[in-house]
Design a protein around this motif. Structure first.
Motif, PDB file in Angstrom:
ATOM      1  N   TRP A 186       0.818  -1.209   0.000  1.00 62.07           N
ATOM      2  CA  TRP A 186       0.000   0.000   0.000  1.00 62.07           C
ATOM      3  C   TRP A 186       0.853   1.260   0.000  1.00 62.07           C
ATOM      4  O   TRP A 186       0.495   2.288  -0.580  1.00 62.07           O
ATOM      5  CB  TRP A 186      -0.870  -0.083   1.263  1.00 62.07           C
ATOM      6  CG  TRP A 186      -1.935   0.937   1.375  1.00 62.07           C
ATOM      7  CD1 TRP A 186      -1.970   1.955   2.271  1.00 62.07           C
ATOM      8  CD2 TRP A 186      -3.093   1.052   0.580  1.00 62.07           C
ATOM      9  NE1 TRP A 186      -3.098   2.681   2.080  1.00 62.07           N
ATOM     10  CE2 TRP A 186      -3.817   2.154   1.045  1.00 62.07           C
ATOM     11  CE3 TRP A 186      -3.610   0.316  -0.505  1.00 62.07           C
ATOM     12  CZ2 TRP A 186      -5.016   2.554   0.488  1.00 62.07           C
ATOM     13  CZ3 TRP A 186      -4.802   0.715  -1.065  1.00 62.07           C
ATOM     14  CH2 TRP A 186      -5.486   1.820  -0.571  1.00 62.07           C
ATOM     15  N   ASN A 192       2.848   2.591  -5.768  1.00 58.27           N
ATOM     16  CA  ASN A 192       1.395   2.670  -5.556  1.00 58.27           C
ATOM     17  C   ASN A 192       0.880   4.091  -5.333  1.00 58.27           C
ATOM     18  O   ASN A 192      -0.321   4.313  -5.281  1.00 58.27           O
ATOM     19  CB  ASN A 192       0.988   1.775  -4.377  1.00 58.27           C
ATOM     20  CG  ASN A 192      -0.503   1.568  -4.353  1.00 58.27           C
ATOM     21  OD1 ASN A 192      -1.117   1.392  -5.403  1.00 58.27           O
ATOM     22  ND2 ASN A 192      -1.091   1.635  -3.180  1.00 58.27           N
ATOM     23  N   ARG A 230      -0.542   4.936 -11.462  1.00 58.43           N
ATOM     24  CA  ARG A 230       0.096   4.156 -10.400  1.00 58.43           C
ATOM     25  C   ARG A 230       0.832   2.995 -11.058  1.00 58.43           C
ATOM     26  O   ARG A 230       0.409   2.487 -12.082  1.00 58.43           O
ATOM     27  CB  ARG A 230      -0.939   3.567  -9.446  1.00 58.43           C
ATOM     28  CG  ARG A 230      -1.627   4.541  -8.546  1.00 58.43           C
ATOM     29  CD  ARG A 230      -2.447   3.812  -7.471  1.00 58.43           C
ATOM     30  NE  ARG A 230      -3.579   3.074  -8.000  1.00 58.43           N
ATOM     31  CZ  ARG A 230      -3.906   1.821  -7.638  1.00 58.43           C
ATOM     32  NH1 ARG A 230      -3.181   1.155  -6.761  1.00 58.43           N
ATOM     33  NH2 ARG A 230      -4.963   1.223  -8.165  1.00 58.43           N
ATOM     34  N   GLY A 231       1.896   2.543 -10.448  1.00 62.54           N
ATOM     35  CA  GLY A 231       2.612   1.393 -10.979  1.00 62.54           C
ATOM     36  C   GLY A 231       4.095   1.689 -11.100  1.00 62.54           C
ATOM     37  O   GLY A 231       4.545   2.726 -10.612  1.00 62.54           O
ATOM     38  N   PHE A 266       3.209  -2.393 -11.804  1.00 59.17           N
ATOM     39  CA  PHE A 266       2.768  -3.481 -10.945  1.00 59.17           C
ATOM     40  C   PHE A 266       3.023  -4.837 -11.605  1.00 59.17           C
ATOM     41  O   PHE A 266       3.135  -4.949 -12.821  1.00 59.17           O
ATOM     42  CB  PHE A 266       1.257  -3.365 -10.686  1.00 59.17           C
ATOM     43  CG  PHE A 266       0.875  -2.134  -9.905  1.00 59.17           C
ATOM     44  CD1 PHE A 266       1.343  -1.935  -8.611  1.00 59.17           C
ATOM     45  CD2 PHE A 266       0.037  -1.185 -10.457  1.00 59.17           C
ATOM     46  CE1 PHE A 266       0.979  -0.810  -7.880  1.00 59.17           C
ATOM     47  CE2 PHE A 266      -0.335  -0.060  -9.736  1.00 59.17           C
ATOM     48  CZ  PHE A 266       0.146   0.135  -8.441  1.00 59.17           C
ATOM     49  N   CYS A 311      -7.393  -2.847  -7.026  1.00 61.84           N
ATOM     50  CA  CYS A 311      -6.312  -2.299  -6.187  1.00 61.84           C
ATOM     51  C   CYS A 311      -4.951  -2.434  -6.875  1.00 61.84           C
ATOM     52  O   CYS A 311      -4.085  -1.599  -6.700  1.00 61.84           O
ATOM     53  CB  CYS A 311      -6.299  -2.984  -4.823  1.00 61.84           C
ATOM     54  SG  CYS A 311      -5.724  -4.698  -4.872  1.00 61.84           S
ATOM     55  N   ILE A 337      -2.605  -4.347  -6.079  1.00 58.89           N
ATOM     56  CA  ILE A 337      -1.523  -4.674  -5.132  1.00 58.89           C
ATOM     57  C   ILE A 337      -1.870  -5.867  -4.234  1.00 58.89           C
ATOM     58  O   ILE A 337      -1.337  -6.008  -3.136  1.00 58.89           O
ATOM     59  CB  ILE A 337      -1.147  -3.442  -4.267  1.00 58.89           C
ATOM     60  CG1 ILE A 337      -2.399  -2.849  -3.596  1.00 58.89           C
ATOM     61  CG2 ILE A 337      -0.399  -2.408  -5.087  1.00 58.89           C
ATOM     62  CD1 ILE A 337      -2.086  -1.759  -2.582  1.00 58.89           C
ATOM     63  N   ARG A 373      -0.695  -9.448  -8.396  1.00 61.52           N
ATOM     64  CA  ARG A 373       0.492  -9.557  -7.542  1.00 61.52           C
ATOM     65  C   ARG A 373       1.372 -10.745  -7.945  1.00 61.52           C
ATOM     66  O   ARG A 373       2.585 -10.643  -8.026  1.00 61.52           O
ATOM     67  CB  ARG A 373       0.035  -9.722  -6.089  1.00 61.52           C
ATOM     68  CG  ARG A 373       1.139  -9.776  -5.058  1.00 61.52           C
ATOM     69  CD  ARG A 373       0.628 -10.307  -3.735  1.00 61.52           C
ATOM     70  NE  ARG A 373       0.071 -11.668  -3.880  1.00 61.52           N
ATOM     71  CZ  ARG A 373      -0.725 -12.258  -2.992  1.00 61.52           C
ATOM     72  NH1 ARG A 373      -1.083 -11.626  -1.914  1.00 61.52           N
ATOM     73  NH2 ARG A 373      -1.172 -13.494  -3.207  1.00 61.52           N
TER      74      ARG A 373
END
Ligand SMILES: Cc1cc2nc3c(=O)[nH]c(=O)nc-3n(C[C@H](O)[C@H](O)[C@H](O)COP(=O)(O)OP(=O)(O)OC[C@H]3O[C@@H](n4cnc5c(N)ncnc54)[C@H](O)[C@@H]3O)c2cc1C
Ligand code: FES
Length: 274
Positions: free
Chosen positions: A4, A9, A94-95, A97, A225, A227, A242
């Motif tokens: 998180w 993130n 974001r990322g 990931f 999410c 994550i 993930r």
């Protein structure tokens, strides 16, 4: 550190630098983001379209100067809103990931159906630098929906790009898997990488097993999410955001009851994959 709280993130805002039309339904968006510019082929990012939604997208390219590209097919509300955006407008990122493809040198087979060509082009660029010889099979429903033919020709050599279309308007008529069995029988490949509709990827797995060739595939599931927290992207014991999106053949065998058959909808309900 908890997933998180990682730098990846944290939502960053940036401006679109360039928009390129790739096909009637796909556009490439380029922007600067120092975190995602460190991405490896196979990783994805979450792109926020202000006031609309945040969606997962494979990274098409990431350069040392901080430039990142994604290619987006218009399929619904969020992708439509993104397609309406122009250079200079603000988006959020974001990322990066997820895991990435394991780079393997030698004789390589890549097979991308539709937008599945996106992460594979990034991988092809990186492996071509290592002097791997790549055969790339790319397929789409129609000729006008084919993606990146020029770029694939540059990376792999024009004679090593094989094209299929479902309506036969370009290349071999049929699915991208059609020429695969004969190609794998003719030559010994060191590795297969695949991405595309899951039924296609399922067929690639059985051909890889038949010919005894290692395989990695990139899977798609609903993601929120990104994550590993919300569970939207679960497949068997794995969370695709993930533990994936890249999976090898033995992992796919572990989830064979779901792979190619079931996914989850927005309410977490299992629905069949068509
Ligand atoms: C790891 C990953 C990488 C992806 N890479 C690309 C890419 O490079 N280019 C590209 O065009 N598309 C990519 N997608 C698919 C893309 O995320 C969806 O097309 C997009 O979210 C659709 O949003 P929408 O509001 O326009 O459509 P909607 O009308 O909301 O949905 C249309 C369909 O898109 C899928 N979808 C919707 N929301 C999500 C979500 N949050 N997560 C996953 N799938 C969703 C569902 O199958 C849905 O039925 C990727 C998906 C994943 C999981
Ligand atoms: S998207 Fe939330 S756990 Fe994968």
């Amino acid at each position: 550190m908890s997933a998180w709280l990682t730098a990846a993130n944290r939502l960053r805002t940036t401006r679109i630098l360039d928009v390129k039309i790739e096909s009637p339904t796909v556009k490439t968006f380029t922007f600067k983001d120092r975190q995602c510019a460190k991405a490896k082929p196979g990783q994805f990012l979450m792109l926020w379209i202000p006031s609309v939604d945040e969606i997962p997208l494979s990274i098409l390219d990431a350069k040392e100067d901080g430039t990142v590209s994604v290619a987006v097919k218009r399929v619904g509300e969020a992708t439509e809103a993104l397609h309406n955006k122009k250079a200079g407008e603000i988006i959020g990122v974001r990322g990066p990931f997820g895991n990435s493809f394991t780079p393997k040198n030698g004789r390589i087979m890549m097979i991308g159906g539709g937008t599945g060509a996106i992460p594979l082009l990034f991988l092809a660029k990186s492996l071509a630098k290592e002097k791997s010889k790549i055969t790339f099979v790319t397929g789409a429903k129609t000729g006008e929906e084919l993606l990146f033919l020029d770029e694939l020709g540059t990376q792999c050599g024009e004679e090593d790009v094989l094209v299929t279309t479902e309506d036969g308007s370009y290349g071999v008529k049929g699915l991208a898997t059609k020429p695969l069995d004969a190609l794998l029988a003719r030559e010994k490949f060191d590795m297969i990488y695949a991405c595309g509709p899951e039924k296609m990827v399922q067929e690639v797995l059985s051909l890889a097993e038949k010919h005894g060739i290692n395989l990695e595939v990139s899977l798609e599931r609903l993601m929120r999410c990104a994550i590993g927290i919300c569970g939207s992207c679960v497949i068997g014991k794995y969370r695709v955001c993930r533990d994936g999106p890249v999976f090898n053949a033995s992992q796919l065998r572990e989830v064979k009851g779901e792979f190619g058959f079931w996914k989850r909808d927005f309410d977490g309900k299992k629905i069949p994959i068509e």
